[in-house]
Write an enzyme that holds these catalytic residues in place. Structure first.
Site, mmCIF file in Angstrom:
data_model
loop_
_atom_site.group_PDB
_atom_site.id
_atom_site.type_symbol
_atom_site.label_atom_id
_atom_site.label_comp_id
_atom_site.label_asym_id
_atom_site.label_seq_id
_atom_site.Cartn_x
_atom_site.Cartn_y
_atom_site.Cartn_z
ATOM 1 N N LYS A 79 3.571 3.591 4.107
ATOM 2 C CA LYS A 79 2.990 3.136 2.843
ATOM 3 C C LYS A 79 2.082 1.943 3.146
ATOM 4 C CE LYS A 79 4.672 1.777 -1.801
ATOM 5 N NZ LYS A 79 5.889 1.607 -2.630
ATOM 6 N N SER A 154 6.047 4.372 -6.827
ATOM 7 C CA SER A 154 4.737 3.966 -6.367
ATOM 8 C C SER A 154 4.355 4.522 -4.992
ATOM 9 C CB SER A 154 4.671 2.440 -6.300
ATOM 10 O OG SER A 154 5.602 1.926 -5.377
ATOM 11 N N SER A 178 10.701 3.639 -6.304
ATOM 12 C CA SER A 178 9.430 4.072 -5.716
ATOM 13 C C SER A 178 9.522 4.956 -4.488
ATOM 14 C CB SER A 178 8.576 2.856 -5.379
ATOM 15 O OG SER A 178 7.921 2.427 -6.538
#
Ligand code: GLN
Length: 488
Positions: A79, A154, A178
């Site tokens: 990420k 997310s 997330s």
């Protein structure tokens, strides 16, 4: 054979038997991303040259007969809120659009030590604030199962990349769901470890008392392998837990006989999609048929979790994001004096959701409101923790939905922040309590994956993986890779 379709443990076998090379595996994954990423848009930055160079080093090690780790030569993604020395780390924010960290996060170092291959930095909601990846300051990632829908957030890029074959595994961060939400929406396995299990050093902070890094994988065994590679104590993260890292694959085949499973009734919220509720209940019945014992439990403070979270997370965010002032990092706006320069830098650099959170958090922490909001939220957080302590006095794990519905349409909730916040109603409580929770594919509704949540007490990751593995072996959800139109 399409190597990008395989699991890490399958590729590892082939690599060790010298049937394929790490370079071939990496080339297959990179070629897949070349074809599908214009549609899916999982990546903010791709690193093909570095990936191939790393794969070559692994092949050389193997040729010399050196021992390598289970992730050696296996391509994964990070990420884009995890620091990578010399490689842009943007948090999907314009304010950090050109930030190149001068150091590696601990997880980056650990993965390098494990000889893993990194193919890129995955898209996210700006600063990890969101549930759909639509808050990215750059572009929206699409759900590989239906490109009109969100991948969840997310860590949407991390989830979509693994589901679409653009990475074999990936890492996300989970502050309120997330990792687990995109895992559920993209039909892959995702695990939020115990708070402190994985070092946060080099993870760009959103809400420090809730943030935790964890893996996405195609199946439970891979999830265990990645977790093992990134876990452990780190003196550079004062909240990191000093406890030995077990072999997370050791208990996978132990079954669920005699295990007590709790069904928290408060998690079956009003407005749940009937197919989602049915899939979770059916999965529980199956686990019972496999020998688990079902216990209904009550967690009465669950209804306050969302409000508590949005006070604590925004308060911490408003403080953490204070450092982006146009001086130390990233984007600098024009201004006639220092204050107007600060204002312009922040107004131009942060997107609307991040600005909203900074304002909410600043309000909750301001004098006069601190006691009424922030302090109260901390007290309710303790009550929520106590709900978990009580439940885990009775049962080994809890099973619940990940989200009330399957993946929603792009654009469906962007105008309504509260509707977006509600998506996390089932995932947020475990962040507040710091306990580990796993998301496992458990069915489909109209061709969209459904995720089941398995939650356990602190440091019970091996048990969560054991339950998940037992369920997974009775199904073939993990054998399916989202069908993506290959774009030439
Ligand atoms: N959707 C939640 C939020 O926006 C959770 C995000 C996360 O876990 N990083 O805060």
């Amino acid at each position: 054979m399409d190597l990008f379709r395989l699991k890490a443990h399958e590729l590892q076998q082939k690599l060790f038997r010298r049937e394929v090379s790490a370079v071939e595996i990496t080339q297959s994954v990179l070629a897949r991303a070349d074809k599908v990423d214009s549609t899916i848009q999982s990546f903010i930055t791709r690193t093909p040259e570095a990936a191939l160079a790393q794969a070559k080093r692994v092949d050389e090690k193997l040729a010399r007969g050196e021992a390598v780790s289970p992730l050696a030569g296996i391509p994964g993604a990070l990420k884009d809120n995890m620091c990578t020395k010399g490689v842009k780390t943007t948090c999907a924010s314009k304010i950090l659009a050109n930030f190149v960290p001068p150091y590696d996060a601990t997880i980056t170092e650990k993965l390098a030590a494990a000889d893993a291959v990194i193919v890129g930095k995955a898209n996210l909601d700006e600063f990890a604030m969101g549930s759909s990846t639509e808050n990215s300051g750059f572009f929206v990632t699409r759900n590989p199962w239906d490109t009109d829908r969100v991948p969840g957030g997310s860590s949407g890029g991390s989830g979509a990349a693994v589901a679409a074959g653009e990475a074999i595994w990936s890492l996300g961060s989970d502050t309120g769901g997330s990792i687990r939400l995109p895992a559920a929406y993209c039909g892959v396995v995702g695990l939020k470890p115990t708070y402190g299990r994985v070092s946060r050093y080099g993870l760009v902070a959103y809400a420090s008392s809730l943030d935790q890094i964890g893996p996405f994988a195609r199946d439970v065994r891979d999830c265990a392998l990645v977790l093992g590679a990134i876990s452990g104590h780190d003196r550079r993260d004062s909240t990191s837990i000093n406890a030995p890292v077990p072999d997370y694959t050791a208990k996978l085949e132990s079954g669920v006989k005699g295990l007590k499973i709790g069904l928290p009734r408060e998690y079956f919220v009003a407005g749940m999609q009937p197919e989602v509720e049915a899939a979770i209940r059916r999965s529980i019945d199956e686990l019972v048929a496999m020998g688990a014992e079902l216990v209904e439990v009550s967690m009465p403070h669950t209804q306050y979790a969302l409000a508590t979270y949005y006070l604590i997370a925004t308060a911490e965010a408003s403080s953490n994001l204070g450092r982006y002032d146009g001086v130390g990092f990233g984007h600098r706006g024009e201004g006639s004096d220092i204050v107007s320069m600060y204002k312009r830098s922040r107004a131009e650099g942060f997107g609307p959701e991040v600005q909203r959170r900074i304002m909410l958090g600043t309000y909750a922490l301001s004098s006069g409101y601190y006691d009424a909001y922030y302090l109260k939220a901390l007290k309710v957080r303790t009550l929520i923790k106590q709900d978990f302590d009580r439940a885990f006095g009775q049962v080994d794990v809890l099973i619940a939905p990940i989200a009330p519905t399957t993946a929603f349409k792009i654009g469906e909730k962007v105008e309504d922040p509260l509707a977006m916040y509600l998506v996390d109603v089932c995932t947020i409580p475990s962040n507040l309590a710091g306990v580990p929770a796993l998301s496992l594919p458990c069915g489909f509704a109209d061709g969209l994956p459904i995720g089941m949540q398995i939650i356990g007490p602190h440091l019970s990751e091996a048990t969560l993986l054991q339950v998940a593995y037992t369920f997974e072996q009775a199904h073939d959800y993990h054998k399916q890779l989202a069908a993506i139109r290959e774009v030439d």
